[in-house]
Design a protein around this motif. Structure first.
Motif, mmCIF file in Angstrom:
data_model
loop_
_atom_site.group_PDB
_atom_site.id
_atom_site.type_symbol
_atom_site.label_atom_id
_atom_site.label_comp_id
_atom_site.label_asym_id
_atom_site.label_seq_id
_atom_site.Cartn_x
_atom_site.Cartn_y
_atom_site.Cartn_z
ATOM 1 N N UNK A 4 46.433 38.559 60.958
ATOM 2 C CA UNK A 4 45.821 39.824 60.577
ATOM 3 C C UNK A 4 44.901 39.354 59.286
ATOM 4 N N UNK A 5 43.790 39.870 59.567
ATOM 5 C CA UNK A 5 42.511 39.367 58.733
ATOM 6 C C UNK A 5 42.084 40.574 57.722
ATOM 7 N N UNK A 6 41.532 40.458 56.755
ATOM 8 C CA UNK A 6 41.151 41.407 55.826
ATOM 9 C C UNK A 6 39.523 41.404 56.213
ATOM 10 N N UNK A 7 38.901 42.269 55.561
ATOM 11 C CA UNK A 7 37.535 42.655 55.823
ATOM 12 C C UNK A 7 36.709 41.402 55.811
ATOM 13 N N UNK A 54 40.981 47.383 56.773
ATOM 14 C CA UNK A 54 39.966 47.216 56.347
ATOM 15 C C UNK A 54 39.494 48.425 55.597
ATOM 16 N N UNK A 55 40.069 49.627 55.726
ATOM 17 C CA UNK A 55 39.764 50.902 55.366
ATOM 18 C C UNK A 55 40.560 51.079 54.000
ATOM 19 N N UNK A 56 41.776 50.599 53.884
ATOM 20 C CA UNK A 56 42.517 50.580 52.797
ATOM 21 C C UNK A 56 42.003 49.624 51.727
ATOM 22 N N UNK A 57 41.528 48.255 52.110
ATOM 23 C CA UNK A 57 41.210 47.447 51.143
ATOM 24 C C UNK A 57 39.729 47.733 50.277
ATOM 25 N N UNK A 58 39.371 48.938 50.719
ATOM 26 C CA UNK A 58 38.097 49.274 50.024
ATOM 27 C C UNK A 58 38.450 49.919 48.604
ATOM 28 N N UNK A 59 39.762 50.347 48.628
ATOM 29 C CA UNK A 59 40.353 51.164 47.637
ATOM 30 C C UNK A 59 41.355 50.162 46.825
ATOM 31 N N UNK A 60 42.078 49.141 47.307
ATOM 32 C CA UNK A 60 43.114 48.322 46.588
ATOM 33 C C UNK A 60 42.843 46.955 46.972
ATOM 34 N N UNK A 61 43.128 46.104 46.131
ATOM 35 C CA UNK A 61 42.943 44.680 46.539
ATOM 36 C C UNK A 61 44.090 44.200 47.456
#
Length: 115
Positions: A63-66, A104-111
């Protein structure tokens, strides 16, 4: 490796690895995906290992981050008679892609911590 979530099928026999269980990374499919990153040929990480019991097989995808960094792994362990590798691989990759899209969407708001 630490199990953080689990879904148990209703079967006579199942693999009992509970949430919070710890396993050596080198002997798990998820651990190998996290350690190795990709399979070296297609650039897509996928690990398949024979399970701790005869007839069990585990498969994992990253599972990869942005930024494309591997932050987790998604795996399945099943008896070899429960389907071929291609079916499990395709299902895992599809589920992993859905998780990544949400991440990818969530990581725009949390680290999201990187391993």
């Amino acid at each position: 490796m630490r199990c953080t979530a689990r879904v148990t099928p209703r079967r006579v026999m199942s693999v009992d690895i509970g949430v919070g269980s710890r396993l050596p990374a080198a002997v798990t499919a998820a651990g190998r995906v996290l350690r190795d990153g990709t399979d070296g040929t297609s650039g897509v990480a996928l690990a398949v290992v024979d399970g701790p019991e005869d007839g069990l097989r585990s498969m994992a995808v990253p599972v990869r981050d942005r930024a494309g960094r591997i932050v987790s792994a998604l795996d399945v362990t099943a008896h070899q008679g429960r389907g071929g590798d291609a079916g499990w691989r395709d299902a895992l990759r599809a589920a992993g892609a859905r998780i990544e899209a949400d991440l990818h969407v969530t990581s725009r708001f949390v680290t999201v911590p990187v391993l």
